[in-house]
Design an enzyme around this catalytic site. Structure first.
Site, PDB file in Angstrom:
ATOM      1  N   PHE A   1      38.219  41.325  46.312  1.00 25.82           N
ATOM      2  CA  PHE A   1      38.999  40.630  45.287  1.00 25.82           C
ATOM      3  C   PHE A   1      40.388  41.282  45.245  1.00 25.82           C
ATOM      4  O   PHE A   1      40.533  42.454  45.602  1.00 25.82           O
ATOM      5  CB  PHE A   1      38.297  40.711  43.919  1.00 25.82           C
ATOM      6  CG  PHE A   1      39.050  39.963  42.872  1.00 25.82           C
ATOM      7  CD1 PHE A   1      39.144  38.581  42.929  1.00 25.82           C
ATOM      8  CD2 PHE A   1      39.718  40.627  41.851  1.00 25.82           C
ATOM      9  CE1 PHE A   1      39.880  37.875  41.986  1.00 25.82           C
ATOM     10  CE2 PHE A   1      40.461  39.926  40.899  1.00 25.82           C
ATOM     11  CZ  PHE A   1      40.539  38.547  40.971  1.00 25.82           C
ATOM     12  N   ASP A   2      41.401  40.519  44.809  1.00 30.46           N
ATOM     13  CA  ASP A   2      42.809  41.004  44.820  1.00 30.46           C
ATOM     14  C   ASP A   2      42.983  42.397  44.234  1.00 30.46           C
ATOM     15  O   ASP A   2      43.740  43.204  44.749  1.00 30.46           O
ATOM     16  CB  ASP A   2      43.747  40.129  43.978  1.00 30.46           C
ATOM     17  CG  ASP A   2      43.514  38.655  44.074  1.00 30.46           C
ATOM     18  OD1 ASP A   2      42.448  38.256  44.581  1.00 30.46           O
ATOM     19  OD2 ASP A   2      44.398  37.921  43.630  1.00 30.46           O
TER      20      ASP A   2
ATOM     21  N   LYS B   1      32.779  38.870  33.292  1.00 31.66           N
ATOM     22  CA  LYS B   1      32.146  37.692  33.899  1.00 31.66           C
ATOM     23  C   LYS B   1      30.671  37.680  33.483  1.00 31.66           C
ATOM     24  O   LYS B   1      30.329  37.256  32.396  1.00 31.66           O
ATOM     25  CB  LYS B   1      32.295  37.719  35.428  1.00 31.66           C
ATOM     26  CG  LYS B   1      33.694  37.397  35.927  1.00 31.66           C
ATOM     27  CD  LYS B   1      34.622  38.549  35.859  1.00 31.66           C
ATOM     28  CE  LYS B   1      35.908  38.316  36.605  1.00 31.66           C
ATOM     29  NZ  LYS B   1      36.856  39.408  36.392  1.00 31.66           N
TER      30      LYS B   1
ATOM     31  N   HIS C   1      52.819  34.600  41.849  1.00 28.81           N
ATOM     32  CA  HIS C   1      52.274  33.407  41.191  1.00 28.81           C
ATOM     33  C   HIS C   1      52.264  33.521  39.666  1.00 28.81           C
ATOM     34  O   HIS C   1      52.337  32.522  38.966  1.00 28.81           O
ATOM     35  CB  HIS C   1      50.870  33.100  41.702  1.00 28.81           C
ATOM     36  CG  HIS C   1      49.894  34.226  41.600  1.00 28.81           C
ATOM     37  ND1 HIS C   1      49.929  35.321  42.439  1.00 28.81           N
ATOM     38  CD2 HIS C   1      48.868  34.439  40.752  1.00 28.81           C
ATOM     39  CE1 HIS C   1      48.957  36.146  42.106  1.00 28.81           C
ATOM     40  NE2 HIS C   1      48.290  35.640  41.076  1.00 28.81           N
TER      41      HIS C   1
ATOM     42  N   ALA D   1      30.612  41.669  39.657  1.00 29.05           N
ATOM     43  CA  ALA D   1      31.204  40.811  38.616  1.00 29.05           C
ATOM     44  C   ALA D   1      30.327  39.585  38.321  1.00 29.05           C
ATOM     45  O   ALA D   1      30.143  39.213  37.181  1.00 29.05           O
ATOM     46  CB  ALA D   1      32.605  40.378  39.027  1.00 29.05           C
TER      47      ALA D   1
ATOM     48  N   TYR E   1      33.741  59.261  18.607  1.00 27.63           N
ATOM     49  CA  TYR E   1      34.552  59.518  19.810  1.00 27.63           C
ATOM     50  C   TYR E   1      33.671  59.914  20.994  1.00 27.63           C
ATOM     51  O   TYR E   1      33.826  59.425  22.103  1.00 27.63           O
ATOM     52  CB  TYR E   1      35.585  60.614  19.530  1.00 27.63           C
ATOM     53  CG  TYR E   1      36.583  60.750  20.655  1.00 27.63           C
ATOM     54  CD1 TYR E   1      37.774  60.027  20.632  1.00 27.63           C
ATOM     55  CD2 TYR E   1      36.325  61.577  21.747  1.00 27.63           C
ATOM     56  CE1 TYR E   1      38.679  60.116  21.679  1.00 27.63           C
ATOM     57  CE2 TYR E   1      37.228  61.660  22.799  1.00 27.63           C
ATOM     58  CZ  TYR E   1      38.408  60.929  22.758  1.00 27.63           C
ATOM     59  OH  TYR E   1      39.299  61.015  23.785  1.00 27.63           O
TER      60      TYR E   1
ATOM     61  N   ASP F   1      30.365  45.063  44.227  1.00 32.99           N
ATOM     62  CA  ASP F   1      31.203  44.540  43.136  1.00 32.99           C
ATOM     63  C   ASP F   1      30.355  43.464  42.473  1.00 32.99           C
ATOM     64  O   ASP F   1      30.152  42.380  43.021  1.00 32.99           O
ATOM     65  CB  ASP F   1      32.511  43.976  43.694  1.00 32.99           C
ATOM     66  CG  ASP F   1      33.362  43.307  42.606  1.00 32.99           C
ATOM     67  OD1 ASP F   1      32.823  42.918  41.551  1.00 32.99           O
ATOM     68  OD2 ASP F   1      34.590  43.154  42.823  1.00 32.99           O
TER      69      ASP F   1
HETATM   70  N1  F0G Z   1      36.069  41.739  41.112  1.00 34.41           N
HETATM   71  C1  F0G Z   1      35.966  40.401  41.138  1.00 34.41           C
HETATM   72  C2  F0G Z   1      35.033  39.742  42.108  1.00 34.41           C
HETATM   73  C3  F0G Z   1      36.743  39.613  40.264  1.00 34.41           C
HETATM   74  O1  F0G Z   1      36.654  38.279  40.316  1.00 34.41           O
HETATM   75  C4  F0G Z   1      37.618  40.258  39.359  1.00 34.41           C
HETATM   76  C5  F0G Z   1      38.439  39.488  38.415  1.00 34.41           C
HETATM   77  C6  F0G Z   1      37.672  41.669  39.374  1.00 34.41           C
HETATM   78  C7  F0G Z   1      36.885  42.367  40.260  1.00 34.41           C
HETATM   79  C8  F0G Z   1      38.598  42.445  38.453  1.00 34.41           C
HETATM   80  O2  F0G Z   1      38.078  42.493  37.201  1.00 34.41           O
HETATM   81  O3  F0G Z   1      39.787  41.381  35.739  1.00 34.41           O
HETATM   82  O4  F0G Z   1      37.993  42.856  34.785  1.00 34.41           O
HETATM   83  O5  F0G Z   1      39.856  43.840  36.075  1.00 34.41           O
HETATM   84  N2  F0G Z   1      38.593  38.231  38.493  1.00 34.41           N
HETATM   85  C9  F0G Z   1      39.298  37.345  37.563  1.00 34.41           C
HETATM   86  C10 F0G Z   1      39.344  35.941  38.113  1.00 34.41           C
HETATM   87  C11 F0G Z   1      40.618  37.848  37.114  1.00 34.41           C
HETATM   88  O6  F0G Z   1      40.011  35.077  37.478  1.00 34.41           O
HETATM   89  O7  F0G Z   1      38.708  35.656  39.118  1.00 34.41           O
HETATM   90  P1  F0G Z   1      38.981  42.655  35.880  1.00 34.41           P
END
Ligand code: F0G
Length: 462
Positions: free
Chosen positions: A131-132, A262, A454, A221, A79, A219
């Site tokens: 990112f969204d 990613k 979507h 990713a 843990y 970020d």
């Molecule tokens: N930042 C970037 C640039 C991303 O592309 C994503 C996720 C996230 C943050 C969030 O990360 O999914 O681990 O919580 N992108 C995916 C896509 C969902 O299809 O582009 P997460």
């Protein structure tokens, strides 16, 4: 490839051999027709077992290596203070040079922790393009997320090599108008087509931010793909290893958030790394409420093991060359079939400009959705619409809709999963599709939710 292999060869060979296989689902045309109707023409509602080529996302869909699988067997599931945490910590510190490394279950939870710790109502948080999920977490804290992409990215055919850059003039203006809690540089810039950010742009942004006392958050990713593009395209860095480029990139960061799904080549996981000890403590206090104890952050010990190995493997330049060339090969092939595409090609996906490829369908009859449905129907390929279905704005009182700036379809390539013959098959099918594009019909939405429609919307062909 390494020096012995021909980097100019037309055939891109995968720099790995296959040890475990997973059969592809092979539904017939009739079965696909039935599946897409049952899904009300929404690709998110399709069961994966009905999809042959799943290019919906590159997130969490990587194939892990033999080294990653064997590291998983050494996972320590204690843990607190598991050995796997210390291996994870060493990998993140080694990569970023940042002291405090905190695991999270995926990218958005790292973003949520950062936002909870630093963002207050009324703040404006600038970024090259959020990112969204980053945007949603900033907005959930009562602030607004401001995108400042460079002008070059507006023209989808401009060959500018670093379309992911932030507009420094606009950033300076924002910094003069008020003090944001931080700035986010997303590498590569997913929302504008997986386009890279140059080292010069990061350095200039950092200098500006420092003058105003504002922290720089990366970020990360898709940091490795971004660093490979820097090596290929940025004068002065062509002889620097991608690993050293990554170290330089992270040297500008005050904090890093990463979705490990990613470029850490794992199926789940993420982290937040911060230089400031006080901030690290705040985050550790916050995370126990939702993520878990700070030495596992919602991950199993084995997940941290695989993540640590993935962060190392992704910097292999023969892998990165194969990765970027595969996307380019797919994109050039799609363009040669007669589709309009976003260029230059990004690191993780090809974006078809459906608005320009299907000009007879108006934006609010969703040309991207129409193309996604046909790609599935005719070749078993799942892509995602990134146009007015996903990004259009709807007035919930009047039902009035404003279309998105572009009608794109994203074909994201999972890492190390599909081979060149899969791509060749898709290109062969796509070339038979182009003569009939003018026959494709628009769609209307019959049901939708208020947020992120979507994912769950239902459609009907017109
Ligand atoms: N930042 C970037 C640039 C991303 O592309 C994503 C996720 C996230 C943050 C969030 O990360 O999914 O681990 O919580 N992108 C995916 C896509 C969902 O299809 O582009 P997460």
């Amino acid at each position: 490839m390494h020096a012995d292999f021909d980097p100019e060869a037309l055939t891109i060979f995968e720099p790995f051999r296959v040890k475990t296989v997973e059969p592809l689902p092979l539904p017939s045309r009739e079965e696909r027709e039935l599946a897409i109707r049952r899904a009300a023409f929404n690709l998110f509602a399709l069961p994966a077992a009905a999809v042959t080529f799943d290019f919906l996302t590159d997130s969490g869909t990587s194939a892990m290596s033999a080294r990653q699988w064997s590291a998983m067997m050494t996972g320590d599931e204690s843990y607190a203070g598991a050995k796997s945490f210390f291996r994870f910590e060493e990998a993140v510190r080694g990569l970023t040079g940042i002291e405090h490394a905190i695991p999270t279950h995926q990218g958005r939870s790292a973003e949520a922790l950062l936002a909870k710790a630093l963002v207050k109502p009324g703040h404006v948080v600038p970024g090259n393009t959020h990112f969204d999920t980053t945007r949603a977490n900033i907005e959930a804290a009562g602030a607004s997320a401001l995108d400042l992409p460079c002008d070059e990215n507006e023209d989808s055919s401009s060959p500018f090599p670093f379309k992911g850059n932030v507009d420094l003039v606009k950033l300076e203006k924002v910094l003069k108008d008020g003090k944001p809690p931080f700035f986010v540089m997303t590498v590569t810039n997913n929302s504008v087509g997986g386009q890279p950010v140059s080292m010069a742009n990061v350095a200039a942004a950092k200098a500006l931010l420092e003058r105003h006392g504002v922290p720089l958050v990366i970020d990360a990713a898709r940091f490795a793909e971004n660093c490979f593009f820097i090596q290929q395209r940025e004068p002065g860095l062509e002889k620097t290893s991608v690993k050293d480029i990554a170290a330089k990139l992270f040297s500008y960061a005050d904090a890093v958030v990463m979705s490990a799904k990613k470029d850490a080549l794992v199926n789940t996981g993420g982290f937040i790394a911060v230089r400031d000890g006080g901030l690290a403590e705040t985050i550790r206090h916050l995370m126990v409420l939702t993520e878990g104890f700070p030495t596992y952050g919602g991950l199993a010990g084995r997940d941290m093991e695989a993540l640590a190995v993935g962060l190392e493997e992704v910097l292999d330049e023969s892998y990165l060359r194969y990765r970027v060339r595969s996307v380019e090969y797919f994109g050039s092939g799609i363009e040669a079939c007669g589709f309009r595409v976003v260029k230059p090609f990004g690191g993780h996906a090809v974006y078809i400009d459906a608005g320009k490829s299907l000009p007879h369908i108006p934006a609010l009859q969703y040309p991207g959705q129409s193309l996604c449905v046909e790609l599935y129907r005719r070749m078993g390929l799942r892509a995602v619409e990134v146009g007015s279905v996903m990004l259009g704005r709807r007035d919930h009182e009047t039902g009035h809709e404003t279309p998105a700036p572009k009608e794109l379809v994203r074909l994201a390539l999972p890492r190390r999963v599909y081979t060149q013959s899969h791509i060749d098959y898709l290109l062969e099918k796509m070339s038979s599709l182009t003569p009939m594009l003018s026959e494709f019909k628009g769609y209307r939405i019959t049901r939708q939710s208020r947020y992120l429609r979507h994912f769950t919307a239902k459609f009907e062909p017109l």
